[in-house]
Write a protein that holds these residues in place. Sequence first.
Motif, short mmCIF file in Angstrom:
data_model
loop_
_atom_site.label_atom_id
_atom_site.label_comp_id
_atom_site.label_asym_id
_atom_site.label_seq_id
_atom_site.Cartn_x
_atom_site.Cartn_y
_atom_site.Cartn_z
N ALA A 116 0.83 -1.21 0.00
CA ALA A 116 0.00 0.00 0.00
C ALA A 116 0.86 1.26 0.00
O ALA A 116 0.61 2.21 -0.76
CB ALA A 116 -0.94 0.00 1.20
N GLU A 117 1.88 1.28 0.82
CA GLU A 117 2.75 2.46 0.90
C GLU A 117 3.55 2.66 -0.37
O GLU A 117 3.62 3.77 -0.90
CB GLU A 117 3.68 2.35 2.12
CG GLU A 117 4.55 3.56 2.31
CD GLU A 117 3.76 4.86 2.41
OE1 GLU A 117 4.23 5.87 1.84
OE2 GLU A 117 2.69 4.88 3.04
N LEU B 55 7.97 6.24 4.43
CA LEU B 55 9.25 5.52 4.42
C LEU B 55 9.65 5.08 5.82
O LEU B 55 10.35 4.08 5.96
CB LEU B 55 10.34 6.37 3.77
CG LEU B 55 10.13 6.62 2.27
CD1 LEU B 55 11.25 7.49 1.72
CD2 LEU B 55 10.01 5.33 1.50
N LEU B 56 9.18 5.79 6.83
CA LEU B 56 9.42 5.32 8.20
C LEU B 56 8.67 4.01 8.44
O LEU B 56 9.19 3.10 9.09
CB LEU B 56 8.98 6.37 9.22
CG LEU B 56 9.81 7.66 9.24
CD1 LEU B 56 9.15 8.69 10.14
CD2 LEU B 56 11.22 7.38 9.66
N LEU B 57 7.46 3.90 7.90
CA LEU B 57 6.69 2.66 8.00
C LEU B 57 7.41 1.53 7.26
O LEU B 57 7.55 0.43 7.79
CB LEU B 57 5.30 2.86 7.41
CG LEU B 57 4.42 1.62 7.34
CD1 LEU B 57 3.98 1.21 8.73
CD2 LEU B 57 3.22 1.87 6.46
N VAL B 58 7.90 1.82 6.07
CA VAL B 58 8.63 0.80 5.30
C VAL B 58 9.86 0.35 6.09
O VAL B 58 10.13 -0.84 6.21
CB VAL B 58 9.02 1.34 3.91
CG1 VAL B 58 9.96 0.39 3.18
CG2 VAL B 58 7.76 1.59 3.07
N GLU B 59 10.59 1.31 6.63
CA GLU B 59 11.79 0.96 7.39
C GLU B 59 11.45 0.12 8.63
O GLU B 59 12.19 -0.79 9.00
CB GLU B 59 12.54 2.22 7.79
CG GLU B 59 13.89 1.91 8.40
CD GLU B 59 14.75 3.14 8.49
OE1 GLU B 59 14.61 3.88 9.48
OE2 GLU B 59 15.53 3.36 7.57
N ALA B 60 10.31 0.41 9.26
CA ALA B 60 9.93 -0.33 10.46
C ALA B 60 9.46 -1.76 10.15
O ALA B 60 9.75 -2.67 10.92
CB ALA B 60 8.81 0.42 11.19
#
Length: 150
Positions: free
Chosen positions: A52-53, A114-119
Amino acid sequence: MNEQTGHPAFRIQLSATPRGARLARRLAVAQLADWGWPYGCAVSDAAAHLVAELAANAVRHGRVRGRDFRLRLALLDHGRALRIEVTDARPERLPAPPTGPTRRTPDGESGRGLLLVEALAERWGTDAASDPCTKTVWCEIACPPPARLT
């Protein structure tokens, strides 16, 4: 089937619209269910958030009028990892996610992707595609292999 590893892979081209981004997430979850990770399990949920992101970013920041984006899912390491790739029509690389204080407001609707992707991802990055007018943003997540792949 992934030509290089012999493991399952899924690839689709979608319109660079909000509808295309929603469809990418739904198709990814359906494909994972076919591979043995049912809807609602940890692998399916993480992949849904990541697709989704990345698809939303492709539509919002990587869109070029008249060009689509591509979604690719590939199982790696005998199904112990999932690689998600979204290729858009802008060759510019993404910046690394910010570290430290930012100017985001608590109620802001953007700026955390991108913080969500990194997490959620074990690894992520960008690659220039063989076509000089595209870029691929990819991420990988670890996952227990489903029973049918072991």
